[in-house]
Design a protein around this motif. Sequence first.
Motif, mmCIF file in Angstrom:
data_model
loop_
_atom_site.group_PDB
_atom_site.id
_atom_site.type_symbol
_atom_site.label_atom_id
_atom_site.label_comp_id
_atom_site.label_asym_id
_atom_site.label_seq_id
_atom_site.Cartn_x
_atom_site.Cartn_y
_atom_site.Cartn_z
ATOM 1 N N LYS A 1 0.832 -1.191 0.000
ATOM 2 C CA LYS A 1 0.000 0.000 0.000
ATOM 3 C C LYS A 1 0.878 1.256 0.000
ATOM 4 C CE LYS A 1 -4.200 -1.610 2.325
ATOM 5 N NZ LYS A 1 -5.107 -1.383 3.480
ATOM 6 N N LEU B 1 -1.667 7.791 0.440
ATOM 7 C CA LEU B 1 -2.365 8.852 -0.290
ATOM 8 C C LEU B 1 -3.015 9.814 0.700
ATOM 9 C CD1 LEU B 1 -3.522 10.094 -2.888
ATOM 10 C CD2 LEU B 1 -5.380 8.412 -2.765
ATOM 11 N N ILE C 1 -7.969 6.542 3.344
ATOM 12 C CA ILE C 1 -6.784 7.378 3.170
ATOM 13 C C ILE C 1 -6.790 8.484 4.222
ATOM 14 C CG2 ILE C 1 -6.724 6.834 0.704
ATOM 15 C CD1 ILE C 1 -7.766 9.731 0.223
ATOM 16 N N TRP D 1 -3.657 1.686 -2.033
ATOM 17 C CA TRP D 1 -3.486 2.890 -1.210
ATOM 18 C C TRP D 1 -3.984 2.651 0.210
ATOM 19 C CZ3 TRP D 1 -0.626 6.430 -3.522
ATOM 20 C CH2 TRP D 1 -0.630 6.483 -4.920
#
Length: 286
Positions: free
Chosen positions: A2, A5, A50, A263
């Motif tokens: 991952k 972000l 995120i 992400w």
Amino acid sequence: MKNLLSIDLEDWYHFIGDPAAPCFEEWGNCESRVEEITDILLEIVDGLSITFFVLGYIADRHPGLVKRISSSGHEIACHGYRHEFVFEMGPEGFRKDIARTKALLEDLTGQACSGYRASGFSIRRQDLWALEIIREEGFIYDSSIFPAVRTAGGIAGFYQYPQVLQLQAGQLIELPVSTSRLLGVTTAFCGGGFFRFFPGWYIHKHIKKINRQQQPAVVYIHPRDIDPEQPRMKLKILNRFMYYYGLGKAKEKFTRLVNGFKWGGFGEFASLHRDKLHLAVKFFRE
């Protein structure tokens, strides 16, 4: 793996370092576009978790938006209150700024606010006192270091990957923005104007390069970075170019970026990988 972000939650007029940008006293007269554009971003990152580095001013003006982001499964982190350079606030002003914003965000979400990012990445080599204050105020990680030369802020020679900093106040996880080298110059390649300036193939290439070194890429954008309808400020030539270049295709470009990699959020990474990160007593490459 991952990658990390983040979205810096600001409005189109939150520009620092140019006299044409509205001052704090004028912000209330500016048309806000942050809710409309953030909702578009939330659709693009739907299903992910995120990190949103939230400006305290935005949280005060748009508390429902912050709650909506949090309830969608995203992490709410601190971006300061008034979008000021750290080195202009000084230690006392800086401490008050981040403590005020941290308390505001925690009150809105009911969750601990464990991360901080300085406006404009404005912690310079001579401003490392700010890292001590960040840790003293209860933050677990920081993402304020731009490990290259920058107009405001930036620390050339800073270790470029996630690490644990050994400070007098304790340990602080540092998650610097990812950089690449182009024509002998080190710069960010996926963040704000850099995201819109560099072609998609270049961004994807360097994320993959970082991942081959078993490191996550650390990237960011702002809601304004995908908003071609935002009002135009009469900024200086270079600022105007970096602020408005590529807006028309940015939404599709960001969608491809999100779909092209895995992400995650900053706090999750810090929690899961703390014991595996490089422990930095010296912060700079010799």
